[in-house]
Design an enzyme around this catalytic site. Structure first.
Site, PDB file in Angstrom:
ATOM      1  N   LYS A 167      25.063   1.853  16.648  1.00 35.29           N
ATOM      2  CA  LYS A 167      26.032   0.848  17.096  1.00 35.29           C
ATOM      3  C   LYS A 167      26.102   0.847  18.624  1.00 35.29           C
ATOM      4  O   LYS A 167      26.086   1.917  19.239  1.00 35.29           O
ATOM      5  CB  LYS A 167      27.419   1.194  16.559  1.00 35.29           C
ATOM      6  CG  LYS A 167      27.637   0.851  15.093  1.00 35.29           C
ATOM      7  CD  LYS A 167      29.090   1.100  14.697  1.00 35.29           C
ATOM      8  CE  LYS A 167      29.290   0.907  13.200  1.00 35.29           C
ATOM      9  NZ  LYS A 167      29.169  -0.496  12.774  1.00 35.29           N
TER      10      LYS A 167
ATOM     11  N   ARG B 281      28.240   1.028   1.619  1.00 34.35           N
ATOM     12  CA  ARG B 281      27.892   0.613   0.257  1.00 34.35           C
ATOM     13  C   ARG B 281      27.031   1.661  -0.435  1.00 34.35           C
ATOM     14  O   ARG B 281      27.036   1.784  -1.645  1.00 34.35           O
ATOM     15  CB  ARG B 281      27.191  -0.757   0.306  1.00 34.35           C
ATOM     16  CG  ARG B 281      25.908  -0.749   1.072  1.00 34.35           C
ATOM     17  CD  ARG B 281      25.457  -2.155   1.457  1.00 34.35           C
ATOM     18  NE  ARG B 281      26.275  -2.721   2.533  1.00 34.35           N
ATOM     19  CZ  ARG B 281      26.162  -3.949   2.994  1.00 34.35           C
ATOM     20  NH1 ARG B 281      25.263  -4.777   2.482  1.00 34.35           N
ATOM     21  NH2 ARG B 281      26.949  -4.388   3.971  1.00 34.35           N
TER      22      ARG B 281
HETATM   23  N1  BES Z   1      31.946   0.660   9.216  1.00 34.09           N
HETATM   24  C1  BES Z   1      31.286  -0.563   9.416  1.00 34.09           C
HETATM   25  C2  BES Z   1      32.187  -1.785   9.178  1.00 34.09           C
HETATM   26  C3  BES Z   1      33.342  -1.949  10.119  1.00 34.09           C
HETATM   27  C4  BES Z   1      33.236  -2.821  11.197  1.00 34.09           C
HETATM   28  C5  BES Z   1      34.531  -1.321   9.888  1.00 34.09           C
HETATM   29  C6  BES Z   1      34.303  -3.010  12.029  1.00 34.09           C
HETATM   30  C7  BES Z   1      35.610  -1.501  10.722  1.00 34.09           C
HETATM   31  C8  BES Z   1      35.485  -2.350  11.784  1.00 34.09           C
HETATM   32  C9  BES Z   1      30.108  -0.705   8.446  1.00 34.09           C
HETATM   33  O1  BES Z   1      29.507   0.479   8.056  1.00 34.09           O
HETATM   34  C10 BES Z   1      29.072  -1.504   9.155  1.00 34.09           C
HETATM   35  O2  BES Z   1      28.594  -1.073  10.139  1.00 34.09           O
HETATM   36  N2  BES Z   1      28.777  -2.662   8.608  1.00 34.09           N
HETATM   37  C11 BES Z   1      27.808  -3.534   9.165  1.00 34.09           C
HETATM   38  C12 BES Z   1      27.021  -4.074   8.025  1.00 34.09           C
HETATM   39  C13 BES Z   1      25.771  -4.739   8.420  1.00 34.09           C
HETATM   40  C14 BES Z   1      24.769  -3.783   9.020  1.00 34.09           C
HETATM   41  C15 BES Z   1      25.193  -5.396   7.162  1.00 34.09           C
HETATM   42  C16 BES Z   1      28.533  -4.646   9.903  1.00 34.09           C
HETATM   43  O3  BES Z   1      29.613  -5.041   9.481  1.00 34.09           O
HETATM   44  O4  BES Z   1      28.042  -5.075  10.934  1.00 34.09           O
HETATM   45 ZN    ZN Z   2      27.981   1.169   9.376  1.00 30.22          ZN
END
Ligand code: BES
Ligand code: ZN
Ligand code: ZN
Length: 480
Positions: A260, A334
């Site tokens: 990230k 997931r």
């Molecule tokens: N933990 C994140 C989702 C999240 C985003 C939680 C903002 C709280 C605040 C999750 O694991 C994630 O990174 N999801 C990705 C999914 C994508 C790679 C399909 C996302 O939401 O960008």
């Molecule tokens: Zn994630």
């Protein structure tokens, strides 16, 4: 802070007022006689007219009074907020004993006021070095509630749930370097022991033996190893039905090798919010003796970056036997949920599942910063959850899972991938989880990505960990 039923008004008295014509009127019965004249005099002096958000603190004779303005046709949520503000204000004045009167005596109103008072009494300040000034603030208000004794149990139950909401906030707010999978396992063990509940905590070795390769993959990059934490509570032994609460417990989400960027990584200690919410809900149900059979499952791992991190492009075989192509290591939630969902169906034979997770940023895009997205295969459960969300003001909105979303997960080298793309991300994440839910199991997925933590504080919701979801789910489990 203590909150209990009291009979004499000591200290400051909170009295609700409502606008009426050009003036105002008292609402609620008690103290009306005593205060009517006193309050009227003072109020004309101060020009108080019970406008929106108006509060007036004054001394008259030997009384201290805080009048709070309540709108006409007020909702329980209005009361939560108004009494929360009154609490914050009285604390800033250094008041230590407060007598609380209600606009009306009813279960929902008393519950709402208690929630407003209790939930606004929260600070995560353990890492602030204390200045001499702030020592003055280290006191707690004792609230005496002006209501019939028959509400005693309701008040005590409400307070227990609120304590658990604040416990969930603490878990989310604490450093990710402290709240590891192992730490969460210890917290759950200690609680379970107190109530004689049997825990089943799977560490790395057990997970390997069982072939729970999805949760293992996610945890591989970290020295803080994964745990699958399971506890069973049988509150209704004559019933065969069991419901599972499954929570995503990513104690920190770096995104893995799909790291990230700055601006997205900072808040990711919140990513065990689903597991914490599931635990807070479970703990409440056990403490309240809710007549339900409930299995708590917290699927915990740290999604870290390191030489052993799982690798994009790899195909991994899940506990269910289905294979997953890892298209993005940041779609890890997931994965840990999938193995947990398969396992709880297998081992505990549950007939219903509610899983909860800070799963997708897309949820925030779709529904805004506070709403919970609800998805699933069971309209009746979804309706019940929606209704509980409305009652507790922890609101949900249903999102669909259609073939359009399922198709997004197609893979050429595995049964499917873990990545559905940018559009409709909450629904494609739901479509992924759906693949692991057995036929005949009723299932709801709650995306808490926005709800579990907050960027700014509100009346009774602090900045960061919110504890949202616990009150909703306790309400649902009690009433469905
Ligand atoms: N933990 C994140 C989702 C999240 C985003 C939680 C903002 C709280 C605040 C999750 O694991 C994630 O990174 N999801 C990705 C999914 C994508 C790679 C399909 C996302 O939401 O960008
Ligand atoms: Zn994630
Ligand atoms: Zn995550």
């Amino acid at each position: 802070m203590t909150i209990k039923i009291g009979f004499q008004y000591e200290g400051t008295v909170i009295i609700p007022t409502m606008k009426k014509g050009k003036g105002f009127e008292f609402v609620g019965n008690s103290l009306k006689q005593v205060c009517h004249k006193t309050l009227n005099e003072a109020i004309s002096f101060f020009n108080y007219s019970s406008k929106k958000d108006e509060m007036l603190f004054f001394r008259k004779l030997n009384m201290k009074i805080l009048s709070i303005s309540i709108p006409e046709n007020y909702s329980v949520e209005d009361l939560r907020k108004i009494y929360a503000k009154a609490n914050t204000y009285l604390k800033s004045l250094g008041e230590k004993k407060v007598f609380v009167t209600f606009p009306k005596e009813s279960e929902e109103i008393i519950k709402g006021v208690v929630e407003g008072l209790s939930l606004s009494n929260y600070k995560f300040d353990k890492y602030l070095s204390k200045s001499v000034d702030s020592l003055d603030e280290d006191f707690e208000i004792d609230f005496n509630l002006d209501c019939d004794l028959k509400y005693k149990e309701l008040i005590e139950e409400t307070l227990k749930v609120c304590e658990n909401v604040k416990y969930v906030r603490d878990l989310v707010n604490e450093n990710a370097s402290v709240v590891s999978p192992e730490y969460l396992a210890k917290e759950v063990s200690e609680f379970s022991k107190k109530f004689g509940l049997k825990t089943n905590i799977l560490g790395e070795k057990e997970l390997e033996k069982l072939g729970m390769n999805l949760i293992l993959a996610v945890g591989k990059g970290s020295s803080r190893k994964p745990r699958l934490i399971c506890v069973e509570y049988l509150g209704d032994k004559n019933n065969l039905e069991k419901i599972a609460l499954v929570g995503k417990g990513i104690t920190f989400d770096t995104g893995g090798l799909n790291l990230k960027p700055t601006g997205f990584i900072e808040d990711m200690k919140c990513d065990m919010g689903g597991a914490a919410t599931a635990f807070g809900t479970f703990k409440s149900c056990v403490e309240l003796g809710v007549k339900k059979n409930i299995v708590l499952v917290m699927s915990c791992a740290e999604n870290s970056i390191g030489k052993d991190s799982y690798i994009p492009g790899d195909v991994i075989k899940s506990y269910s036997g289905k294979t997953v192509e890892i298209k993005n290591t940041d779609a890890e939630g997931r994965l840990v949920l999938a193995d947990a969902i398969s396992y709880v169906q297998d081992k505990y034979k549950v007939s219903k599942i509610i899983d909860m997770a800070t799963l997708t940023g897309a949820c925030l895009i779709a529904l805004g910063p506070t709403l919970i997205a609800s998805l699933g295969n069971e309209p009746k459960m979804l309706d019940g959850i929606f209704k509980s969300g409305e009652e507790e003001f922890e609101q949900c909105w249903n999102l669909p899972i259609y073939d359009e979303h399922r198709d997004l997960l197609e893979s050429k080298i595995a049964d499917f991938t873990n990545l559905g793309g940018r559009f409709g991300g909450t629904s494609s994440a739901g479509a992924f989880l759906e693949k692991f839910v057995c036929k005949n199991v009723k299932w709801v997925h709650l995306d808490l990505a926005g709800a579990a933590y907050s960027k700014k504080s509100k009346e009774y919701i602090p900045e960061f960990g919110t504890g949202r979801g616990v009150r909703l789910l306790v309400n649902f489990l009690k009433n469905n």
